[in-house]
Design a protein around this motif. Structure first.
Motif: not given
Lengths: 438, 438
Positions: A117-120, A390-394
């Motif tokens: 998980l994360g974000w950029r 922000r772009t969230t990542l999964a």
């Protein structure tokens, strides 16, 4: 005469509540005019922009002269005195150093399930900054709007600024060049906002528009919001000074006047725990008003909207301050840091009597674009954050999906969203058939 | 039939540009009605809210029954099945863990001048979450809105949710109780937004309003913006899937349908580097549509707004994706992380074919409130940041003021703001007289 209140007096609560909701500006309804201008710019592009500029700014332009040329900018900048240039450069350097610390961090982590998980964060691609013409053409505002965008990494940064009768402030062009602005268009008003939002043959559209402006500009920003991002719609400026008796009344007086001189609708409030000190400051304000260059503005602002509030102690001052949620808050007390601990809503805090608010307007480092009209309850000043998103990542693994997928499917079914559930089920079925690769 | 495009064909650019600006919703102008409702609630408070609830929701309330009682909530929650409760608890836990990482850090530092600079984050004091009634009453949305507020430290967190004919979704109340909501009011529509923004005798005003709603709710949020903070005005949902041929066409089909089933105005787009794979996915969509529960919604969405775009290579897919700036982006390719490097605008990225978008709707952890209608170019999904605000801090020392004050004074003079300059000069003069204490 400003309003004098004391929290110990009967009727204080009602009078304070009235101060909080005091209306300082008459809303001018220019919405229909602005809608027409935007439609015209969308339909006719450059031709509409040029025609409107001729009408409102008495300036004849062509598509080729909509923007200042490099030579024109160099010629204007050459007019700036060495002292002004040095001051503006120091301001730019300090604002850049402060805002560089605001750049948010990307994040990425792996959970026990194996899922990542994360974000950029990425910058807005193109931003447009509106700079008012005439008296409100402030080079400091160019720095405060453009530098956060530059720090964020915005690729294309343009300014629209009206130049009535062709007159431009050379310091505005210098500030633009110090803060990475690519192009400066001689276009103002609602037509500038429309061109930035929708584009014309010459002016490419941007993704975000910031900067102050008159009622036409504000109405246009509201209308294009959604098509592009906008910053806040700022109201008239405000300052709240909390000061104990151990201050020079004249210092506090000029601090109050430094907001009052912006606008007849500006508001300056003093809260003190010493009634006599409050009177002394009010007297000092009157004394300064006798000779102040902008007394025709600062005088009405102070007399119509100014206030001096006497409280029992500083704890009460903090409580009242939180209800006001001031744009600017000076804490001119023995222990400003201790008092600041009790402040929950304020755009910017200036700690101690050696920190006049004007330092924050120009050179301290923090941004001077701050929430007005009690909006510090829910919003912040301009920052690098306004120019990034922000772009969230999964990233699931088959094992992670097997662990948490069934709950997602269950919730999808409970919301009667069958395809949501099926998109999980299709994958779980393959896992159950033992076909999972990876 | 959805739109089939190929970037290799003549006319692609025009067709793609048209897809980008395709209008999917007819704007319903309810602004006058909403203005009337807001004025009524401001004037008459509870009485207006109760009357409007009776008219629109066929529900008779009193000030005492505007909010659910603790007993009513417990009774409703008791109806939830063990499986649904476990799924919702897992979702809440995972969403909380993700958002806890978003809490921004305070900062404070001392410069070489001796000046201290920094900022501090504080939570919004009170937030109101709107939860639609009927079919769109999604417990997952309660978690996605309330948990970031809870994590931010919002003191008072309330929900307004219409309960037409008194019907409530027990899962909504369970979600509220799992995410720290203090009070749930049985009030919907523009009257709920007005009550949250201005307060009534029973409903205390909040500082920030978030959550989705119909045209009346959206218009009301626009109108109260400024008085309170609001989140984005969300448009219909969208998904873009970039998939190579090494995918199961059925997986991609259900992923596309998981957005299409939300709304006839939703949009699902597939970009692939293999035309035959694109056809196979389209065929799989048609096959799934034959039996899908919500085919009456998903079918029109797919046929009117769906698109299958064939590109030469994945680099081109990333370029087109950035022009679309999708709300949801699935990267079902061999190297999703490598492709993600080229994505500059997207609300949320789902990496690899084992990560269906529905995971992000419910349980992945990231927020499902995301920017629609290309606004990922300039805005982000809902987060803890929406419930905190920054106060900037500055603290000069006499020495620091002596070093940088003259430049501030110079800039103030150049902007004809004399009192700004005087507020610095008054202090510098004392220093020059050698009177500085501390």
């Amino acid at each position: 005469m400003p309003l004098f209140l004391s929290s110990a007096e009967a009727g204080f609560e009602a009078a304070f509540a009235q101060l909080l909701t005091m209306k300082r500006e008459d809303a001018v309804d220019v919405d229909d005019t602005v809608a027409g201008i935007i439609a015209d710019v969308r339909a006719r592009g450059d031709a509409a922009v040029i025609e409107l500029t001729s009408r409102f700014d008495r300036l004849t332009l062509t598509p080729q002269t909509l923007a200042f040329s490099a030579e024109e900018i160099a010629a204007e900048i050459a007019k700036v005195s060495e002292e002004d240039r040095a001051a503006l450069e120091l301001a730019a350097e300090r604002i850049r150093a402060y805002h560089a610390r605001q750049m948010p961090q990307d994040a990425r982590w792996t959970e026990p399930t194996g899922a990542e998980l994360g974000w950029r964060w990425t910058p807005v691609s193109a931003a447009g900054l509106y700079v008012p013409g005439g008296l409100a053409s402030y080079p400091s505002s160019v720095l405060m709007n453009a530098i956060p965008a530059q720090v964020a990494g915005v690729e294309r940064l343009v300014i629209c600024a009206p130049t009535p009768d062709g007159v431009v402030n050379p310091l505005v062009l210098l500030a633009a060049s110090l803060s990475g602005v690519d192009t400066v268009y001689r276009v103002g008003g609602a037509q500038a906002i429309a061109a930035l939002a929708y584009g014309t043959e010459t002016i490419a559209p941007v993704d975000k528009i910031t900067g102050p402006g008159n009622a036409f500009v504000a109405a246009a920003k509201r209308r294009v919001f959604g098509r592009v991002g906008i910053d806040m719609i700022a109201g008239p400026s405000e300052i709240l000074v909390i000061a104990d008796r151990d201050n020079d009344p004249d210092w506090i007086a000029v601090d109050l006047l430094s907001q009052a001189e912006h606008d007849e609708s500006a508001q300056s409030i003093l809260i003190t725990d010493d009634a006599a000190f409050g009177q002394a400051v009010a007297a000092a304000v009157e004394a300064r008003l006798e000779t102040l260059e902008r007394r025709a503005i600062a005088g009405p602002s102070w007399r119509d909207f100014g206030a001096v509030i006497t409280v029992r102690d500083l704890a009460e001052a903090a409580e009242l301050s939180n209800r006001i949620a001031p744009e600017h808050l000076e804490l001119c007390v023995a222990d400003p840091d201790g008092l600041a601990e009790h402040i929950t809503h304020a755009g910017a805090i200036f700690l101690g009597a050696w920190t006049p608010e004007a330092i924050g307007d120009y050179i301290g480092g923090p941004n001077h674009v701050l929430p007005t009209a009690r909006s510090a309850r829910f919003s912040s000043g301009l920052s690098v954050m306004d120019f990034v998103k922000r772009t969230t990542l999964a990233k699931m693994t088959p094992a992670a999906l097997a662990e948490i997928g069934p709950a997602a499917e269950r919730l999808a079914i409970s919301e009667s969203l069958e395809a949501h559930g099926l998109s999980v089920r299709a994958r779980l079925d393959r896992l159950n058939r033992g076909e999972a690769a990876e």
